[in-house]
Design an enzyme around this catalytic site. Structure first.
Site, mmCIF file in Angstrom:
data_model
loop_
_atom_site.group_PDB
_atom_site.id
_atom_site.type_symbol
_atom_site.label_atom_id
_atom_site.label_comp_id
_atom_site.label_asym_id
_atom_site.label_seq_id
_atom_site.Cartn_x
_atom_site.Cartn_y
_atom_site.Cartn_z
ATOM 1 N N SER A 107 0.832 -1.195 0.000
ATOM 2 C CA SER A 107 0.000 0.000 0.000
ATOM 3 C C SER A 107 0.877 1.259 0.000
ATOM 4 O O SER A 107 1.615 1.493 -0.950
ATOM 5 C CB SER A 107 -0.957 -0.033 1.198
ATOM 6 O OG SER A 107 -1.977 0.916 1.059
ATOM 7 N N HIS A 162 -7.494 -5.414 -1.631
ATOM 8 C CA HIS A 162 -6.263 -4.710 -1.272
ATOM 9 C C HIS A 162 -5.261 -5.644 -0.590
ATOM 10 O O HIS A 162 -4.058 -5.574 -0.830
ATOM 11 C CB HIS A 162 -6.602 -3.533 -0.355
ATOM 12 C CG HIS A 162 -5.474 -2.573 -0.158
ATOM 13 N ND1 HIS A 162 -4.852 -1.937 -1.205
ATOM 14 C CD2 HIS A 162 -4.845 -2.151 0.972
ATOM 15 C CE1 HIS A 162 -3.895 -1.146 -0.739
ATOM 16 N NE2 HIS A 162 -3.875 -1.259 0.576
ATOM 17 N N ASP A 215 -9.144 -4.509 -6.112
ATOM 18 C CA ASP A 215 -8.729 -3.663 -4.989
ATOM 19 C C ASP A 215 -9.786 -2.584 -4.741
ATOM 20 O O ASP A 215 -10.111 -1.806 -5.631
ATOM 21 C CB ASP A 215 -7.382 -3.013 -5.312
ATOM 22 C CG ASP A 215 -6.734 -2.347 -4.105
ATOM 23 O OD1 ASP A 215 -7.470 -1.903 -3.203
ATOM 24 O OD2 ASP A 215 -5.497 -2.283 -4.065
#
Length: 794
Positions: free
Chosen positions: A662, A769, A735
């Site tokens: 991330s 994610h 995601d």
């Protein structure tokens, strides 16, 4: 001609991916053995403190589960087959019951292949309610603590797609549930052809919005959302299973029974919907219903919340809740600055209240100079603790509000940097009242404060204090030992002398302990992966060039020989700080029992690498402009970490790679673009082009148009021509994290490839994610280790 053909042949060979390469891969068996080792369970203690649940989490679903049909609507992912969540983020496969005084576990008899929600205790602690998601329905289940038997409530089809599907009423005999409306018919059919164009229009008022996924995009989406999200409230008798409808069906954002059991706080949303915002921002009605569904009070009708400033709040009532010590008193917060944190005003928020029976006008309880961060109520109803937060300084204050003397000025208890881990007093310990509401646990004039981190320069050591509200003095009741890591599960008596804890150490797996003078082990879980005990772990502290204190946790492979320089992985995640003192504080603990699961980078230690875990990546500066020097600071952080590990003799500075997930992925790409410290990088699920997140990201408060130079400088996409070290990009195809669209990695791959860099892009089907499916987790581990074995280890 032959030369051109040869060149063409070589190019095609370079661009061709073999069929084997397209199949899911597995890491070495030694890593699979650790990956599949059982994890410690979770626990849930009853309100009475007599029993607890031992919960076994559901891990690594097959990719076929993720591939099931899903509807992405208004920020939600709905399973159309059972009208529940698609792949709930937290589910369990087994539940056992045991007493907090010790004794064996009693496993609940549940269906094979059960997928269970987090259980909810009845206020009296005698029953628990939970759901079981099957292929075609979401079922309601109850379990009894006396008989240790579980049963399904037949004939009910829960609607778990939106809102809260199951709650206990205060009487501990009745549940408030959301059902699929009777006779709702078939879902709306997809139009064979569009009726017209998709049109959005703005009337000239500013309406910044963060980059969100899974929004509505058509009238058909709106119809689907209404169909699956609309629920019928009902009261279910826990003994007989009889369901009594409450009011008319609606799309419920939230429902909350009052402490008196006679009222329900309802927030329901309605059209017009938005194609830019999630359902939590849709127009809503905030009402109080009686248990027959009649509206007895309307608190507010709020419009679409589409004009909220960056890091601001909506206007009108927010955080509406019942006061736990009163039969039916509502309390909420309202902004006094238009919700805009940049507006200069004497007070930002006010706390409002309206008493039982909802007679008269709401009264103001308190005005706050800064943004309210919530209210916590005492169990006896004589005080409340109120926190506010100043965003520019990242500063938090806590006030004591005397509820017995409404005219008395609130008394400040704490005023501190919210980033100061070393001096954090902890949070008030709460208990469940007989009406099911949560409130601050009291002992005379004292409360209990628990700090689940308890950070020190030597690492985290959680602690529990008794804090006297009159004298302001604290008494330490418990602190984790320096050679272990022990956390509080529950306080079992009023005096705080009987504690339920979970204790672990580098050699002892997490186990439950009863602390009543001496510590008594209640569980005796054994080491599921002895190989991990041969990994060496050490907290390392050092300074970067400008004097800021930094740290990382060093992991060395099994059977490491002193003095051997190893290929090394630096794994990190950047954080912003206002000052160097708080930036340099140590977090984490080396006294935890090492457990490695999922797609963890710690698997690299089993593959022969040194791992600099949680390598500190502070970015220090004024909160408004801190990112102006983001690039320079992360490079300085990385250089300091490598220099320290090399000076210790464990790292070969010429064989170092970097990775992150991330925002750590964003950091990784920036480091490869702006320094030559690393041989390769791993960037998982990142956002690399900040022009695609123009209204802010992380703690960046300026827009692209206010700080264009910073946005461009921080975007590794804009510097892709400088990335020469091999870069592995992985991303979930689905995601749904704000800002990290898969297109971020796709465009980054094209940018590096187009400029002649070495880059590999792995898009994981159906993943979000974080990666969940067994096949995806195994393949990600294979990709990461294979990448470093190719480009870092030699």
């Amino acid at each position: 001609m032959l030369t051109r053909r040869l060149v063409l042949t070589l190019l095609l060979a370079a661009l061709t991916v073999s069929a084997a390469d397209l199949a899911y891969q597995k890491p070495p068996q030694a890593l699979l053995d650790v990956l599949n080792a059982p994890l410690p369970p979770d626990y849930s203690v009853s309100p009475s403190g007599t029993h607890l649940l031992v919960l076994r989490a559901f891990r690594y679903p097959p990719i076929a589960d993720l591939a099931q049909p899903v509807l992405r609507l208004a920020g939600h992912r709905i399973n159309p087959a059972n009208n529940g969540e698609h792949m709930p983020p937290r589910s369990f496969v087994g539940i056992a019951l045991m007493k907090t005084t010790g004794g064996p576990e009693t496993k609940l008899a549940l269906p094979a292949g059960a997928r269970l929600s987090t259980p909810r205790w009845s206020p009296d602690g005698r029953q628990v309610a939970f759901t079981n998601s099957t292929a075609t329905a979401v079922e309601l289940w109850l379990a009894d603590t006396v008989t240790a038997k579980a049963r399904k409530i037949a004939g009910l089809a829960l609607n778990a797609a939106h809102g809260e599907p199951v709650q206990w009423m205060p009487d501990s005999r009745t549940l408030l549930v959301q059902l699929i409306p009777t006779g709702r018919g078939k879902p709306p059919a997809a139009p064979l052809a569009p009726k017209g164009p998709k049109i959005q229009e703005s009337a000239g008022q500013a309406g910044p919005v963060r980059t969100l996924q899974d929004m509505l995009s058509s009238p058909y989406d709106e119809d689907l959302f209404d169909y699956y999200a609309t629920a019928q409230l009902a009261l279910v008798d826990a003994a007989t299973g009889k369901a009594t409808p409450v009011g008319k069906p609606a799309v419920f954002l939230s429902t909350e029974p009052a402490p008196d059991g006679q009222h329900i706080l309802v927030e329901r949303i309605h059209r017009p919907y938005s194609y830019l915002h999630a359902s939590s921002s849709f127009p809503r009605e905030i009402e109080v219903w009686d248990t027959a569904g009649k509206i007895v009070h309307k608190l507010a009708s709020l419009p679409l919340s589409d004009r909220v400033p960056i890091e601001g709040v909506s206007t009108g009532p927010r955080r509406v809740e019942w006061r736990p010590d009163q039969p039916a008193t509502l309390v909420w917060i309202e902004a006094l600055d238009g919700g805009d944190p940049r507006r200069k005003v004497p007070h930002r928020d006010q706390i409002m209240s309206i008493a039982s029976l909802f007679q008269g006008r709401p009264r103001e309880m308190l005005k706050l100079e800064q943004r309210s961060m919530g209210i916590e109520w005492s169990e006896r109803g004589d005080f409340a603790l109120v926190r506010d937060y100043e965003r520019s300084r990242r500063w938090s204050r806590t006030f004591l509000l005397n509820l017995r003397s409404p005219g008395e000025a609130p008394r400040q208890l704490w005023s501190r940097s919210s980033q100061d881990r070393y001096n954090a007093p902890g949070l008030p310990v709460q208990k469940t009242l007989p009406n099911g509401r949560r409130a601050i646990r009291q002992q005379g004039d004292a409360i209990f404060l628990y700090n689940s981190q308890g950070s020190t320069p030597q690492g985290d050591r959680p602690f529990l204090d008794r804090y006297d509200l009159k004298t302001g003095k604290s008494e330490r009741l418990f602190r984790s030992a320096a050679d272990a890591y022990e956390t509080l599960e529950a306080i079992l008596d009023d005096a705080g002398t009987r504690l339920l804890t979970v204790k672990q150490s580098p050699t002892e797996p997490p186990n439950l302990y009863l602390r009543a003078g001496d510590a008594q082990a209640l569980t005796h879980f054994q080491d599921p992966a002895p190989r991990l005990r041969t990994i060496r772990k050490q907290l390392v502290t050092y300074k970067r060039a400008d004097g800021v204190n930094l740290s990382f946790t060093l992991y060395l492979p099994p059977d490491y020989k002193e003095g051997t320089r190893l290929p090394t992985l630096v794994w990190a995640y950047p954080y912003e700080f206002n000052d160097a003192d708080t930036a340099g504080q140590v977090s984490g603990s080396t006294q935890r029992f090492t457990v490695i699961s999922g797609m963890s980078h710690l698997f690299f230690a089993l593959a022969g690498y040194a791992v600099l875990d949680n390598a500190a990546m502070p970015v220090v500066g004024d909160s408004e402009t801190v990112n102006n020097t983001y690039v320079e600071q992360i490079v300085m952080n990385a250089q300091a970490a490598i220099d320290k590990a090399a000076a210790m003799g464990v790292t070969d500075p010429k064989r170092v790679g970097v990775g992150g997930h991330s925002y750590g992925s964003f950091m990784t790409a920036n480091l490869l673009a702006h320094c030559n410290l690393f041989r390769a990088g791993i960037a998982r699920s990142g956002a690399h082009n900040r022009t695609l997140t123009p209204f802010g990201f992380q703690s960046e408060r300026r827009t692209l148009w206010e700080a264009p130079d910073t946005y461009l400088k921080m975007s590794p996409f804009m510097h892709a021509d400088k990335i020469k070290a091999p870069l592995l990009l992985t991303h979930g195809e689905a995601d749904n994290n704000p800002g990290t669209f898969p297109i971020q990695s796709e465009r980054m791959y094209q940018a590096v490839r187009g400029n002649g860099g070495t880059v590999r892009l792995v898009i994981l089907p159906h993943e979000s994610h974080g990666y969940a499916a067994r096949e995806s987790v195994e393949h990600t581990l294979w990709e990461m280790i294979n990448w470093f074995d190719r480009f870092v280890k030699p």
